[in-house]
Design an enzyme around this catalytic site. Structure first.
Site, short mmCIF file in Angstrom:
data_model
loop_
_atom_site.label_atom_id
_atom_site.label_comp_id
_atom_site.label_asym_id
_atom_site.label_seq_id
_atom_site.Cartn_x
_atom_site.Cartn_y
_atom_site.Cartn_z
N GLU A 111 0.85 -1.19 0.00
CA GLU A 111 0.00 0.00 0.00
C GLU A 111 0.89 1.24 0.00
O GLU A 111 1.95 1.27 0.60
CB GLU A 111 -0.88 0.00 1.25
N LYS B 209 -9.35 1.44 -2.39
CA LYS B 209 -9.58 0.97 -1.02
C LYS B 209 -10.95 1.41 -0.54
O LYS B 209 -11.31 2.59 -0.62
CB LYS B 209 -8.48 1.53 -0.12
N CYS C 235 -5.07 -3.26 3.05
CA CYS C 235 -4.81 -2.92 4.44
C CYS C 235 -6.03 -3.06 5.36
O CYS C 235 -6.44 -4.18 5.67
CB CYS C 235 -4.21 -1.52 4.52
#
Length: 282
Positions: free
Chosen positions: A41, A113, A154
């Protein structure tokens, strides 16, 4: 069988310098035989200062990391997955966006995300990603020559419904590039990744940021590759750059799901409150 790699980085605030690190580590992974290579990320830059971030941001069409990764994937003839990088959007907002490039250098898919890291941790550590980034709203799948891929980034790992939806849709491998904080990583990183692998019968590939960064944050590292039975196939250390690789036998996905067919056995149910039995009390 396919050989995959997860690249561990300690990205700074300069995208050009970070791209040089990407190129060095990707070439190392390719030399080891990997044909799918994933970076963490925020590969392009870890910059918690909003003004500093805005100064280096570019739209996708002119982004340095996007252009460099596309060229590198084409040169090496690999699938190169930039776990994510910050992309300036048309409305002036920012996407935390992952890119999967094919061997021709083209974009196979993009993933923004979905879940924003808005938390207040111990010792005064506090994060508000939603103040900077626009969350995504679509899960993504991609069919590669060796298997069907699902995508997460994440903090998404704490939302098992995303992984279940991708597994039900046929995902055999799920990517989880990350920049976990040291505090949360020490407590939850490995157990969350192994749990997502086990409960969905998927391989998990998680390339991580690691160490103390230029912007002052500290990330946990321990990039991991985990099989559908929850076994750790490869793991990196807790700081600095690294390349880890593993051979994935995609047939293990079907084997794990035959042993524990929880995707097939799942049932719909309702959650109801239980009213007190007043007659029994009387």
């Amino acid at each position: 069988m396919v050989k995959v790699a997860a690249i561990q980085m300690c990205s700074g605030v300069d995208p050009e310098r970070n791209m040089r690190s990407v190129e060095k580590l990707v070439r190392e992974a390719h030399a080891a035989g990997a044909t799918y290579i994933q970076t963490p990320e925020m590969t392009g830059a870890l910059q918690r200062d909003r003004k500093g971030l805005m100064e280096i941001l570019r739209p996708e069409a002119t982004d340095l990391i996007v252009a460099g990764a596309s060229a590198l994937a084409k040169e090496l003839g690999i699938h190169l997955h930039i776990g994510s990088t910050a992309i300036l959007l048309d409305d002036g907002k920012i996407a935390n966006r992952g890119f999967l490039f094919g061997p021709d250098g083209g974009v196979v898919t993009r993933y923004d995300k979905i879940h924003m890291f808005d938390v207040d941790l111990d010792n005064g550590e506090s994060w508000r990603e939603s103040a900077v980034y626009r969350p995504g709203s679509e899960a993504r799948l991609a069919d590669l020559p060796f298997g069907r891929f699902g995508f997460a980034i994440c903090y998404d790992v704490r939302f098992p419904q995303l992984f279940r939806a991708e597994a039900v849709a046929g995902a055999e491998i799920v990517s989880l590039p990350a920049a976990f904080t040291r505090q949360t990583g020490e407590a939850h990183w490995e157990i969350l990744i192994r749990a997502r692998a086990i409960e969905n019968g998927v391989f998990m590939i998680a390339a991580a940021q690691a160490g103390v960064h230029e912007d002052g944050r500290e990330t946990f590292g321990h990039s991991m590759i985990v099989d559908p039975w929850g076994r750790v196939l490869a793991i990196a250390g807790g700081s600095g750059e690294a390349v880890i690789t593993a051979e994935l036998d995609i047939a293990e996905v079907a084997a794990a799901r035959r042993k524990i067919p929880n995707l097939r056995n799942a049932r719909e149910f309702e959650v109801k409150e239980t009213a007190p039995d007043r007659a029994a009390v009387a």
